[in-house]
Motif scaffolding. Sequence first.
Motif, mmCIF file in Angstrom:
data_model
loop_
_atom_site.group_PDB
_atom_site.id
_atom_site.type_symbol
_atom_site.label_atom_id
_atom_site.label_comp_id
_atom_site.label_asym_id
_atom_site.label_seq_id
_atom_site.Cartn_x
_atom_site.Cartn_y
_atom_site.Cartn_z
ATOM 1 N N ALA A 5 0.813 -1.220 0.000
ATOM 2 C CA ALA A 5 0.000 0.000 0.000
ATOM 3 C C ALA A 5 0.847 1.270 0.000
ATOM 4 O O ALA A 5 0.314 2.365 -0.186
ATOM 5 N N ALA A 6 2.135 1.131 0.177
ATOM 6 C CA ALA A 6 3.016 2.298 0.281
ATOM 7 C C ALA A 6 3.477 2.767 -1.094
ATOM 8 O O ALA A 6 3.664 1.960 -2.007
ATOM 9 N N LYS A 7 3.676 4.061 -1.228
ATOM 10 C CA LYS A 7 4.289 4.638 -2.424
ATOM 11 C C LYS A 7 5.700 5.041 -2.024
ATOM 12 O O LYS A 7 5.906 6.028 -1.324
ATOM 13 N N ILE A 8 6.673 4.248 -2.453
ATOM 14 C CA ILE A 8 8.067 4.482 -2.089
ATOM 15 C C ILE A 8 8.836 4.826 -3.362
ATOM 16 O O ILE A 8 8.813 4.082 -4.339
ATOM 17 N N GLU A 9 9.501 5.986 -3.326
ATOM 18 C CA GLU A 9 10.213 6.489 -4.485
ATOM 19 C C GLU A 9 11.667 6.781 -4.123
ATOM 20 O O GLU A 9 11.983 7.018 -2.965
ATOM 21 N N TYR A 10 12.519 6.797 -5.124
ATOM 22 C CA TYR A 10 13.907 7.193 -4.921
ATOM 23 C C TYR A 10 14.249 8.361 -5.832
ATOM 24 O O TYR A 10 13.632 8.538 -6.890
ATOM 25 N N ALA A 11 15.206 9.172 -5.409
ATOM 26 C CA ALA A 11 15.680 10.287 -6.232
ATOM 27 C C ALA A 11 16.476 9.695 -7.389
ATOM 28 O O ALA A 11 17.523 9.096 -7.183
ATOM 29 N N ALA A 12 15.962 9.855 -8.598
ATOM 30 C CA ALA A 12 16.557 9.224 -9.772
ATOM 31 C C ALA A 12 17.381 10.183 -10.622
ATOM 32 O O ALA A 12 18.177 9.751 -11.434
ATOM 33 N N ARG A 13 17.170 11.478 -10.427
ATOM 34 C CA ARG A 13 17.897 12.459 -11.233
ATOM 35 C C ARG A 13 18.028 13.769 -10.460
ATOM 36 O O ARG A 13 17.215 14.052 -9.582
ATOM 37 N N GLU A 14 19.047 14.511 -10.774
ATOM 38 C CA GLU A 14 19.261 15.791 -10.102
ATOM 39 C C GLU A 14 18.317 16.865 -10.610
ATOM 40 O O GLU A 14 17.970 17.778 -9.881
ATOM 41 N N GLN A 15 17.923 16.768 -11.871
ATOM 42 C CA GLN A 15 17.081 17.802 -12.469
ATOM 43 C C GLN A 15 15.949 17.154 -13.252
ATOM 44 O O GLN A 15 16.124 16.078 -13.834
#
Length: 194
Positions: A172-182
């Motif tokens: 049920a969680a929305k887990i994201e990672y930082a994939a790009r600086e811009q």
Amino acid sequence: VIVSATEIIDNWEQHTGAIYKAKVNMPLGRQNMIYYNGDITDLARWPNNEDHDAFTVEAVAVTGGSASDLTTAQSSGVDATGGYVWYLGAHSGTSWTRSITGNTGNRINFTEVDIEKWPFSSHNPSRWQNGNRGQCYFFGKLNLLDYAKEWYYEAASETVYFQIPDNATIAAAKIEYAAREQCIFLTKNYIVVD
């Protein structure tokens, strides 16, 4: 249309207890970040950031030390060797980070700093200023992952670990990672993004 610097992680599998792991290439090094349901999370650390506020230090008092070690008011109880110590000096708020080379009990050894030169001359654990010797926390080791909404990334295996909050499910969680600086890089004048 959603323009985002993040990507969703959806290939989780249980690691142990409330800790899950997923294969993902997190390319930003020290800028890596995990978001849980839109909120920033903490890199696995001790002591834990119990209020989940990025603007509170949540550190332990330093009781002594030298150019290559420090002692803390309480023990983490875990081996932090290979992780990092973040130290905040008592003088005026200057901080620095060093690799941990070993720790036992309340003592931690780190890559030596030169306490004869600024900023370390004024900001090191041997200095008593403003009624204290500073404060610190440890981070960057999988065995420090023990609190809800903490994460750890193992670059060699491209595996991210995340501890979900109590009474939550990974599905049920929305887990994201930082994939790009811009997301959008504008180099011309008179451009409007609407």
